[in-house]
Design an enzyme around this catalytic site. Structure first.
Site, mmCIF file in Angstrom:
data_model
loop_
_atom_site.group_PDB
_atom_site.id
_atom_site.type_symbol
_atom_site.label_atom_id
_atom_site.label_comp_id
_atom_site.label_asym_id
_atom_site.label_seq_id
_atom_site.Cartn_x
_atom_site.Cartn_y
_atom_site.Cartn_z
ATOM 1 N N ASP A 46 43.261 22.168 18.534
ATOM 2 C CA ASP A 46 42.239 22.878 17.940
ATOM 3 C C ASP A 46 43.207 23.765 16.804
ATOM 4 O O ASP A 46 43.964 24.413 17.335
ATOM 5 C CB ASP A 46 41.529 23.978 18.806
ATOM 6 N N LYS A 103 33.970 20.576 14.102
ATOM 7 C CA LYS A 103 33.118 20.999 14.962
ATOM 8 C C LYS A 103 31.561 21.139 14.250
ATOM 9 O O LYS A 103 31.575 21.843 12.970
ATOM 10 C CB LYS A 103 33.279 21.830 15.940
ATOM 11 N N GLY A 175 37.979 27.928 26.112
ATOM 12 C CA GLY A 175 38.354 29.426 25.732
ATOM 13 C C GLY A 175 38.607 30.076 26.961
ATOM 14 O O GLY A 175 38.635 31.171 26.713
ATOM 15 N N LYS A 187 36.337 14.704 37.837
ATOM 16 C CA LYS A 187 36.187 14.024 38.949
ATOM 17 C C LYS A 187 34.841 13.777 39.108
ATOM 18 O O LYS A 187 34.667 12.809 39.812
ATOM 19 C CB LYS A 187 36.566 15.340 40.013
ATOM 20 N N GLY A 240 40.045 24.553 28.690
ATOM 21 C CA GLY A 240 41.163 25.274 29.447
ATOM 22 C C GLY A 240 42.452 24.924 29.663
ATOM 23 O O GLY A 240 43.330 25.588 30.565
ATOM 24 N N GLY A 261 42.547 23.496 23.313
ATOM 25 C CA GLY A 261 41.692 24.347 22.310
ATOM 26 C C GLY A 261 42.650 25.581 22.068
ATOM 27 O O GLY A 261 43.539 25.478 21.079
#
Lengths: 322, 205
Positions: A46, A103, A175, A187, A240, A261
């Site tokens: 990002d 985006k 974020g 998972k 994350g 990001g």
């Protein structure tokens, strides 16, 4: 191997043209999904400025995602988050050679149209921005430019593919600097894939039809996915990721590549961290190389991050029931 | 001889598709051998042939420079190992590359194919296209070309054999045992180009 053909053969997004004595096609499923295949084993970063895009390219990013604000700033700012400025996207296109993504808001057909006309290489219909339509995503078959969508379950991923997404990223919680949700989502998807694969292997068609009903998606797509035992398009992990070890772990869990990001440009050591995350993603199978990559960063410079349990805004929930 | 050992450089890009296509090509030809992902320089020593797949040339180049693969690949090609570069792989094999919009590039290259490449020569992803092309010179009169943000060849040296053009732009070349295409045969069902390469490797051994 992942097939390249989509459910819908000749779509509005597919353009037939003549160039000299050649008849050509653009915007086919093969070209859209094929583009995603070229990104495999790579890191998409990002960025909000030309400088960040250049740092990303130099560090070995396979593509950059242009935003108005990094996801953690979107979270802080509140208000409405929209697509990035066309001018900034164009400046970045003129500054780096790697593909550019941007985006648009979930369901915002005309933000997507603007991005297609801007000539970005891939459009991310993203939960990081404020959705305009929680019930209907963009019908992506109408576009020549390929799309990527987020998902946190198999059903969500397959519904996006049915709408024409050429690539999927598991959502995580953007974020936050916290990789927990990204791990959970990949998972989840893996477990659900194992489940339908075992039904497929057992030959019980009736059970597979029930599975398709639960997933709220067409039988043919469920059957194709079950026979492959994986998503029928390229699948990256996102949300994350902050360290080389985060990235390597997600690769180990079976995703095809990584989105980072806020994790890079919200850290104090962005340049080294960008390189380190690329190294760890490429050589995730080699623990020593992941350690070397981890050594390139300083934990005291990582973004602080958030506990994902007490968030006011859970971006991952946006558009996930549709 | 215990069969061929062909590698696909597995730093980044569409590695799996090339492994599959090469295996199927070998099966069809009835040629024994193995096809492996190549990530580390040690794996390069014993190779009979190498495919450098599609992906991002800047990423594949930078990372194979970092881990020492680039140097090892150079030595092997110099000693006569056949190599097939696809899209990003074609760029990496070349002596010179520039970007259509940004101009001259300073990226790690293998410096073998005596050509100058124009990156992103047909435009961005929206301009990516599929078209029938021809490679008569190597006995493949009809081939389905999948061009994704494809490069083209804008200058060729003396030893370069032009194998295919699309609308006057050069899209496939050969120089001795080095083969390069700007399109993606591994994204089609047509194995003829991978078979051609496997035969090149076999002849060498």
């Amino acid at each position: 191997m992942i097939p390249l053909s989509g459910d819908i053969a000749d779509t509005k997004g597919t353009i037939k043209e003549r160039i000299g004595s050649y008849s050509i096609k653009r915007g086919t499923s093969t070209l859209k999904r094929g583009f995603a295949h070229m990104l495999k084993n790579g890191v998409v970063m990002d960025v909000t400025t030309v400088e960040q895009a250049q740092i990303a390219e130099d560090a070995g990013a396979v593509s950059v995602m242009v935003l108005d604000k990094l996801p953690s700033d979107v979270r802080k700012a509140g208000g409405v988050a929209r697509t990035a400025s066309v001018r900034v996207i164009e400046e970045i296109m003129d500054a780096v050679t790697i593909p550019i993504m941007a985006k648009c808001r979930i369901g915002h057909v005309y933000e997507a149209m603007v991005l297609q006309e801007t000539n970005v290489d891939m459009i991310d219909e993203s939960e990081v921005l404020t959705p305009v339509d929680e019930f209907r995503h963009i019908w992506k078959w109408d576009f020549t430019t390929p799309f990527i969508n987020g998902a946190r379950s198999l059903g969500e991923a397959l519904r996006r593919i049915e709408e024409g997404a050429a690539m999927i990223r598991t959502k995580g919680e953007p974020g936050t600097g916290n990789v927990a949700e990204a791990v959970t989502h990949i998972k989840n998807v893996n477990n659900e894939l194992r489940k339908i694969k075992s039904i497929y292997d057992s030959g019980d068609e009736q059970d597979l039809v029930s599975a398709a009903r639960e997933l709220k998606v067409s039988y043919s797509l469920v059957e194709e996915t079950a026979s492959l035992g994986r998503l029928p398009v390229v699948n990256f992990a996102a949300g994350g990721i902050s360290t080389p070890a985060d990235a390597a772990y997600l690769m180990k869990l079976g995703c095809d590549g990584i989105f980072v990001g806020s994790g890079i440009f919200k850290a104090e050591d962005a340049k080294e961290r960008a390189q380190a995350i690329v190294l760890a993603t490429t050589f995730w199978e080699d623990p020593d190389k992941v350690k070397e990559a981890q050594k390139m960063i300083d934990e005291r410079q990582s973004m602080l991050g958030l506990d994902t349990k007490n968030l006011e805004l859970r971006m991952q929930e946006r558009g996930s029931t549709a | 001889m215990n069969g061929l050992n062909i590698g696909v450089l597995a730093i980044q890009g569409d590695v799996a598709e090339n492994i599959m296509a090469t295996k199927m090509a070998m099966d069809d030809l009835g040629i024994e051998g193995i096809v492996n992902e190549i990530k580390n320089p040690e794996q390069i020593t014993d190779l009979d042939g190498l495919i450098i797949p599609g992906g991002e040339s800047t990423v594949i180049g930078t990372l194979s420079l970092v881990n020492g693969s680039l140097k090892k690949i150079k030595e092997k090609i110099a000693s006569g190992m056949p190599v097939f570069g696809i899209c990003a792989g074609l760029i990496l094999l070349s002596k010179k590359a520039k970007d259509r919009v940004l101009g001259e590039m300073d990226q790690p290259l293998l410096d073998f194919l005596d050509v100058k490449i124009e990156r992103n020569s047909f435009g961005r992803q929206r301009d990516s296209f599929e078209s029938e092309i021809s490679m008569e010179k190597i006995g493949i009169p009809k081939f389905h070309g999948v061009f994704i943000r494809a490069p083209s060849i804008i200058e060729t040296g003396r030893n370069i054999e032009v194998i295919s053009k699309f609308n006057e732009k050069i899209v496939a070349v050969k120089q001795g045992k080095i083969l390069g295409t700007s399109f993606h045969p591994e994204l089609t069902d047509d194995l003829s180009l991978h078979k051609y390469f496997v035969n090149l490797v076999k002849e060498k051994n």
